[in-house]
Motif scaffolding. Structure first.
Motif, PDB file in Angstrom:
ATOM      1  N   GLY A  85      25.761  44.969  40.975  1.00  0.00           N
ATOM      2  CA  GLY A  85      26.578  43.977  40.294  1.00  0.00           C
ATOM      3  C   GLY A  85      27.042  44.450  38.936  1.00  0.00           C
ATOM      4  N   ASP A  86      26.146  45.064  38.176  1.00  0.00           N
ATOM      5  CA  ASP A  86      26.508  45.583  36.858  1.00  0.00           C
ATOM      6  C   ASP A  86      27.500  46.733  36.980  1.00  0.00           C
ATOM      7  N   ALA A  87      27.249  47.651  37.923  1.00  0.00           N
ATOM      8  CA  ALA A  87      28.145  48.781  38.123  1.00  0.00           C
ATOM      9  C   ALA A  87      29.528  48.306  38.531  1.00  0.00           C
ATOM     10  N   PHE A  88      29.578  47.349  39.444  1.00  0.00           N
ATOM     11  CA  PHE A  88      30.863  46.798  39.867  1.00  0.00           C
ATOM     12  C   PHE A  88      31.631  46.230  38.682  1.00  0.00           C
ATOM     13  N   ALA A  89      30.984  45.392  37.869  1.00  0.00           N
ATOM     14  CA  ALA A  89      31.667  44.736  36.754  1.00  0.00           C
ATOM     15  C   ALA A  89      32.196  45.753  35.752  1.00  0.00           C
ATOM     16  N   ARG A  90      31.438  46.801  35.473  1.00  0.00           N
ATOM     17  CA  ARG A  90      31.866  47.796  34.500  1.00  0.00           C
ATOM     18  C   ARG A  90      33.013  48.657  35.035  1.00  0.00           C
ATOM     19  N   ILE A  91      32.970  48.993  36.302  1.00  0.00           N
ATOM     20  CA  ILE A  91      34.060  49.772  36.886  1.00  0.00           C
ATOM     21  C   ILE A  91      35.318  48.918  37.013  1.00  0.00           C
ATOM     22  N   ALA A  92      35.143  47.661  37.407  1.00  0.00           N
ATOM     23  CA  ALA A  92      36.285  46.762  37.560  1.00  0.00           C
ATOM     24  C   ALA A  92      37.013  46.547  36.246  1.00  0.00           C
ATOM     25  N   ALA A  93      36.354  46.770  35.115  1.00  0.00           N
ATOM     26  CA  ALA A  93      36.959  46.576  33.802  1.00  0.00           C
ATOM     27  C   ALA A  93      37.765  47.788  33.342  1.00  0.00           C
ATOM     28  N   THR A  94      37.750  48.888  34.109  1.00  0.00           N
ATOM     29  CA  THR A  94      38.499  50.084  33.719  1.00  0.00           C
ATOM     30  C   THR A  94      39.952  49.969  34.162  1.00  0.00           C
ATOM     31  N   ASP A  95      40.813  50.785  33.561  1.00  0.00           N
ATOM     32  CA  ASP A  95      42.235  50.756  33.887  1.00  0.00           C
ATOM     33  C   ASP A  95      42.496  51.094  35.346  1.00  0.00           C
ATOM     34  N   LEU A  96      41.776  52.059  35.890  1.00  0.00           N
ATOM     35  CA  LEU A  96      42.014  52.511  37.253  1.00  0.00           C
ATOM     36  C   LEU A  96      41.780  51.401  38.273  1.00  0.00           C
ATOM     37  N   PHE A  97      40.801  50.550  38.015  1.00  0.00           N
ATOM     38  CA  PHE A  97      40.437  49.491  38.948  1.00  0.00           C
ATOM     39  C   PHE A  97      40.936  48.120  38.499  1.00  0.00           C
ATOM     40  N   ALA A  98      41.898  48.090  37.563  1.00  0.00           N
ATOM     41  CA  ALA A  98      42.343  46.816  37.002  1.00  0.00           C
ATOM     42  C   ALA A  98      42.915  45.878  38.061  1.00  0.00           C
ATOM     43  N   ASP A  99      43.609  46.405  39.045  1.00  0.00           N
ATOM     44  CA  ASP A  99      44.194  45.568  40.087  1.00  0.00           C
ATOM     45  C   ASP A  99      43.242  45.320  41.243  1.00  0.00           C
ATOM     46  N   GLY A 100      42.214  46.122  41.331  1.00  0.00           N
ATOM     47  CA  GLY A 100      41.247  45.979  42.403  1.00  0.00           C
ATOM     48  C   GLY A 100      40.804  47.319  42.946  1.00  0.00           C
TER      49      GLY A 100
END
Length: 289
Positions: free
Chosen positions: A164-179
């Motif tokens: 859950g923590d890893a997902f939230a931190r990666i989702a906050a990056t530019d590369l994963f901004a849309d999903g």
């Protein structure tokens, strides 16, 4: 984005430009004010700083980037390879792979590269975006392995890391901004196809936490790659008691705002019993359809 498993469903899932080499320009030569390396030929790519090795297959060229290559070197190699491959009319996939182990060796999985990024066929700006994004995620030091191609990026997370923590931190990056697509280890237990405009990070973290209570059950939050991209949570491998408990849990009010715009997000549970599978359908937070 696609995966088939026990659920038996399929879900649908970017350096500055480099000028052509001038007369006498060889591998490692620099061109223009940016100092970007210029390759006379893709055969010279192994001579670029930061490149460990090159594997040229019939339909794929894999440039392996050294574990200690700097961000500047990575971006330079990406730009040079993209320019040379485009100039030569290269067909097939051209990839940059960071050498190293994304997962610690004590896990029972085959070690994965920290990232693999397709740099052809795309334009130079997209190459830079992809590589910059992969480097940003790598800097988080989450034990993730990334794959970035023409589709959404995907991240495989070390099972030993808090998903859950890893997902939230990666989702906050530019590369994963849309999903993007996220899997825990092999993905047999949990795969998340996150459409940022359709499912909040908080709701996904809740689903991840719920899945942790059912370690032998398969969870898949799926969405098509194109179109409306309505997410659909599928869960398989439940017994009757687990099915009833999970049905009630997924209908609780804390998941009613899973969609930022308030739309209903459906789930389907597959319960396996003596008489075969039965299905339970509903919506997260029991939002009216």
């Amino acid at each position: 984005m696609a995966r088939a498993g026990a659920i038996a469903l399929v879900c649908g899932v970017l350096l500055a430009g480099c000028a052509d080499a001038g007369d006498g320009a060889g591998a490692g030569a620099t061109g223009g004010a940016s100092g970007t390396s210029i390759l006379e030929s893709l055969e010279d790519v192994a001579e670029l700083p930061g490149v460990e090795s090159v594997d040229d297959y019939s339909s794929e060229l894999v440039v392996r980037i050294a574990a200690d290559a700097t961000d500047e070197q990575v971006l330079d190699v990406g730009a040079a390879v993209n320019a040379a491959a485009t100039r030569e009319g290269r067909t097939g996939r051209v990839m940059l792979n960071r050498v190293g182990e994304a997962f610690p060796t004590e896990t029972d999985m085959i070690p994965l590269d920290p990232w693999s990024v397709d740099v052809l066929p795309v334009d130079p700006e997209e190459v830079e975006r992809r590589l910059t994004g992969a480097l940003e995620v790598e800097s988080l030091d989450l034990g993730a392995s990334l794959y970035v191609s023409s589709h959404w990026p995907s991240a495989t997370i070390d099972p030993a890391v808090d998903f859950g923590d890893a997902f939230a931190r990666i989702a906050a990056t530019d590369l994963f901004a849309d999903g993007g697509t996220y899997t825990s280890g092999s993905g047999e237990h949990l795969t998340i196809v996150h459409v940022a405009k359709r499912t909040t990070v908080e709701a996904v973290k809740t689903i991840i936490a719920i899945a942790a209570d059912y370690p032998t059950v398969e969870f898949l939050l799926q969405a098509t790659e194109e179109g409306p991209q309505w997410p659909h949570l599928l869960v398989a491998g439940l017994d009757a008691q687990q099915g009833a408990a999970l049905d009630a849990r997924l209908r609780e009010p804390d998941l009613a705002d899973a969609d930022p715009e308030g739309f209903a997000q459906q789930f389907q549970l597959t319960v396996t019993g003596a008489d075969g599978p039965t299905y339970i359908a509903g919506t997260l937070g029991d939002v009216p359809r």
